[in-house]
Design a protein around this motif. Sequence first.
Motif, PDB file in Angstrom:
ATOM      1  N   GLN A  36     -12.833   6.438 -17.988  1.00 53.82           N
ATOM      2  CA  GLN A  36     -11.418   6.130 -18.157  1.00 53.82           C
ATOM      3  C   GLN A  36     -11.170   4.622 -18.203  1.00 53.82           C
ATOM      4  OE1 GLN A  36      -9.023   8.632 -18.581  1.00 53.82           O
ATOM      5  NE2 GLN A  36     -10.902   9.849 -18.749  1.00 53.82           N
ATOM      6  N   PRO A  37     -10.101   4.191 -18.859  1.00 52.70           N
ATOM      7  CA  PRO A  37      -9.755   2.756 -18.861  1.00 52.70           C
ATOM      8  C   PRO A  37      -9.406   2.285 -17.456  1.00 52.70           C
ATOM      9  CG  PRO A  37      -8.560   3.976 -20.569  1.00 52.70           C
ATOM     10  CD  PRO A  37      -9.179   4.996 -19.679  1.00 52.70           C
ATOM     11  N   TRP A  38      -9.401   1.002 -17.280  1.00 54.63           N
ATOM     12  CA  TRP A  38      -9.013   0.436 -15.990  1.00 54.63           C
ATOM     13  C   TRP A  38      -7.562   0.786 -15.687  1.00 54.63           C
ATOM     14  CZ3 TRP A  38     -12.772  -1.138 -12.985  1.00 54.63           C
ATOM     15  CH2 TRP A  38     -13.935  -1.675 -13.539  1.00 54.63           C
ATOM     16  N   ALA A  39      -7.261   0.891 -14.413  1.00 52.97           N
ATOM     17  CA  ALA A  39      -5.887   1.200 -14.009  1.00 52.97           C
ATOM     18  C   ALA A  39      -4.939   0.074 -14.394  1.00 52.97           C
ATOM     19  CB  ALA A  39      -5.825   1.457 -12.508  1.00 52.97           C
ATOM     20  N   GLU A  40      -5.433  -1.162 -14.378  1.00 57.42           N
ATOM     21  CA  GLU A  40      -4.647  -2.328 -14.799  1.00 57.42           C
ATOM     22  C   GLU A  40      -5.423  -3.076 -15.868  1.00 57.42           C
ATOM     23  OE1 GLU A  40      -3.663  -4.610 -11.341  1.00 57.42           O
ATOM     24  OE2 GLU A  40      -2.085  -3.219 -10.695  1.00 57.42           O
ATOM     25  N   ASP A  41      -4.872  -4.199 -16.311  1.00 59.77           N
ATOM     26  CA  ASP A  41      -5.503  -4.960 -17.377  1.00 59.77           C
ATOM     27  C   ASP A  41      -6.879  -5.482 -16.982  1.00 59.77           C
ATOM     28  OD1 ASP A  41      -3.283  -4.504 -18.918  1.00 59.77           O
ATOM     29  OD2 ASP A  41      -2.303  -6.401 -18.379  1.00 59.77           O
ATOM     30  N   LYS A  42      -7.086  -5.722 -15.705  1.00 58.42           N
ATOM     31  CA  LYS A  42      -8.373  -6.210 -15.230  1.00 58.42           C
ATOM     32  C   LYS A  42      -8.778  -5.421 -13.982  1.00 58.42           C
ATOM     33  CE  LYS A  42      -6.176  -9.912 -12.539  1.00 58.42           C
ATOM     34  NZ  LYS A  42      -6.149 -11.385 -12.296  1.00 58.42           N
ATOM     35  N   PRO A  43     -10.055  -5.419 -13.636  1.00 54.50           N
ATOM     36  CA  PRO A  43     -10.503  -4.637 -12.472  1.00 54.50           C
ATOM     37  C   PRO A  43      -9.768  -5.042 -11.199  1.00 54.50           C
ATOM     38  CG  PRO A  43     -12.375  -5.365 -13.775  1.00 54.50           C
ATOM     39  CD  PRO A  43     -11.181  -6.054 -14.342  1.00 54.50           C
ATOM     40  N   SER A  44      -9.284  -4.038 -10.467  1.00 55.91           N
ATOM     41  CA  SER A  44      -8.554  -4.264  -9.223  1.00 55.91           C
ATOM     42  C   SER A  44      -8.909  -3.144  -8.249  1.00 55.91           C
ATOM     43  CB  SER A  44      -7.043  -4.306  -9.474  1.00 55.91           C
ATOM     44  OG  SER A  44      -6.331  -4.245  -8.251  1.00 55.91           O
ATOM     45  N   PHE A  45      -9.425  -3.498  -7.091  1.00 56.68           N
ATOM     46  CA  PHE A  45      -9.796  -2.500  -6.095  1.00 56.68           C
ATOM     47  C   PHE A  45      -8.576  -1.700  -5.658  1.00 56.68           C
ATOM     48  CE2 PHE A  45     -10.390  -1.078  -1.738  1.00 56.68           C
ATOM     49  CZ  PHE A  45     -11.636  -0.461  -1.795  1.00 56.68           C
ATOM     50  N   THR A  46      -7.479  -2.380  -5.393  1.00 57.31           N
ATOM     51  CA  THR A  46      -6.265  -1.702  -4.922  1.00 57.31           C
ATOM     52  C   THR A  46      -5.718  -0.742  -5.974  1.00 57.31           C
ATOM     53  OG1 THR A  46      -5.704  -3.601  -3.530  1.00 57.31           O
ATOM     54  CG2 THR A  46      -3.933  -2.060  -4.052  1.00 57.31           C
ATOM     55  N   ALA A  47      -5.648  -1.206  -7.232  1.00 57.36           N
ATOM     56  CA  ALA A  47      -5.108  -0.360  -8.297  1.00 57.36           C
ATOM     57  C   ALA A  47      -6.002   0.866  -8.533  1.00 57.36           C
ATOM     58  CB  ALA A  47      -4.960  -1.168  -9.581  1.00 57.36           C
ATOM     59  N   GLU A  48      -7.311   0.677  -8.538  1.00 56.68           N
ATOM     60  CA  GLU A  48      -8.220   1.800  -8.764  1.00 56.68           C
ATOM     61  C   GLU A  48      -8.156   2.797  -7.618  1.00 56.68           C
ATOM     62  OE1 GLU A  48      -9.840   2.395 -11.524  1.00 56.68           O
ATOM     63  OE2 GLU A  48      -9.115   0.527 -12.415  1.00 56.68           O
ATOM     64  N   LEU A  49      -8.077   2.304  -6.380  1.00 54.02           N
ATOM     65  CA  LEU A  49      -8.014   3.201  -5.230  1.00 54.02           C
ATOM     66  C   LEU A  49      -6.701   3.975  -5.209  1.00 54.02           C
ATOM     67  CD1 LEU A  49      -9.179   4.305  -2.620  1.00 54.02           C
ATOM     68  CD2 LEU A  49      -8.232   2.307  -1.421  1.00 54.02           C
TER      69      LEU A  49
END
Length: 369
Positions: A109-122
């Motif tokens: 899947q694409p990233w949750a945000e424009d760039k990798p983010s631990f908080t957004a992915e979690l």
Amino acid sequence: MQTCARWLGRGGIIPLRSGTLLLLLVPPVLLALQLLVAGPRLPRVTGSGEREGAVAFSVISIEPEREPRQRGSPSREEEEGDRREGTRAYEDENEVLSRQMGPRTLEVQPWAEDKPSFTAELNRLLTYITRPQLNCSRVLSPGRAEASQPPADSPHWLLCAEDWLLPAADGPCVAYSFSMDGGDAEFLKTVSGLGCEVHSFDPSNSNASGRHLGNGLASNHGDGGVVSQHKMWLEWRAARKRKHKTRDNLGGVSQRLADIMAALGHHTVHFLYANLLSAEWRVFQNWIETETLQSVQHLVATVHLQWAGFEVGGTDEEVLRYWFSVLQGLHASGLKLVHSSAGEGHSVLKHTVADAHSSYTLSWVNTRH
């Protein structure tokens, strides 16, 4: 003494000496002798017009050399047909291999945000595993084989007991359980009460009680409610040497779900319980890619978040995205979440997260059945 001879030439008659005459007579004499000696050896003409003893000549052709076809050997058209048949068989074998290895791969899947983010992915992951996608008016609670309304408290797991999601009363019912911590006792009690053919898999349990115990597989067909014990575990990798599997022997203590089902003669597992101690992510991926999930109707599984899991690597953000991709693969395979129960601890990839838990037990139902 001179011998007189006359030679008629252009200038008239020329007198010849005897020595000159002798030289002129030698070649005809030699030719006559040769004919007398070689004459009997000359080839004779046969009645067919061919000369007996004549030398046979080979005809050299510049056309491409062709193998002479012996009696009973296939013609060129037949050989070409065999080649086409061989190619077709090779393609069919590749198709079988493709089905075994999986017609598709896990879609990342694409990233949750424009760039990798631990908080957004979690947050995206937690949102998915804590929100049921299907409401069931009737459920099977742990330890109970009678359907009822959802309980007020939150049990460890639930099975959706809608009529269209349960096996037919007069049909087969098969249940598998993979657990090494004894946490499946209530699950085994529930599915046994339903009259299912039950198989419990635990490679560490050497003192298990039940009808069957050992590395081999034996089925309890016709004995609903009897639990067959097996010292065996789930694998996600294909065996290097694929030997013929029989009902009573799989040849190892770790096998893929599809191989276990084939050995037991099962086409569908109606209820499956799994606590795989962090191996679940790779096992889930194998089920998705091989479409094994099409044969599973109800799935209760514990997912562990405290570390990446077996054979899972990358940054924390990449691991979280991989986990979410696996969950999306389960969803795409037809599984809908009906219940979620949080476990103990608050560690996610060795990070302490107050509003998250180290494990979750998730209950799915396959709506494609």
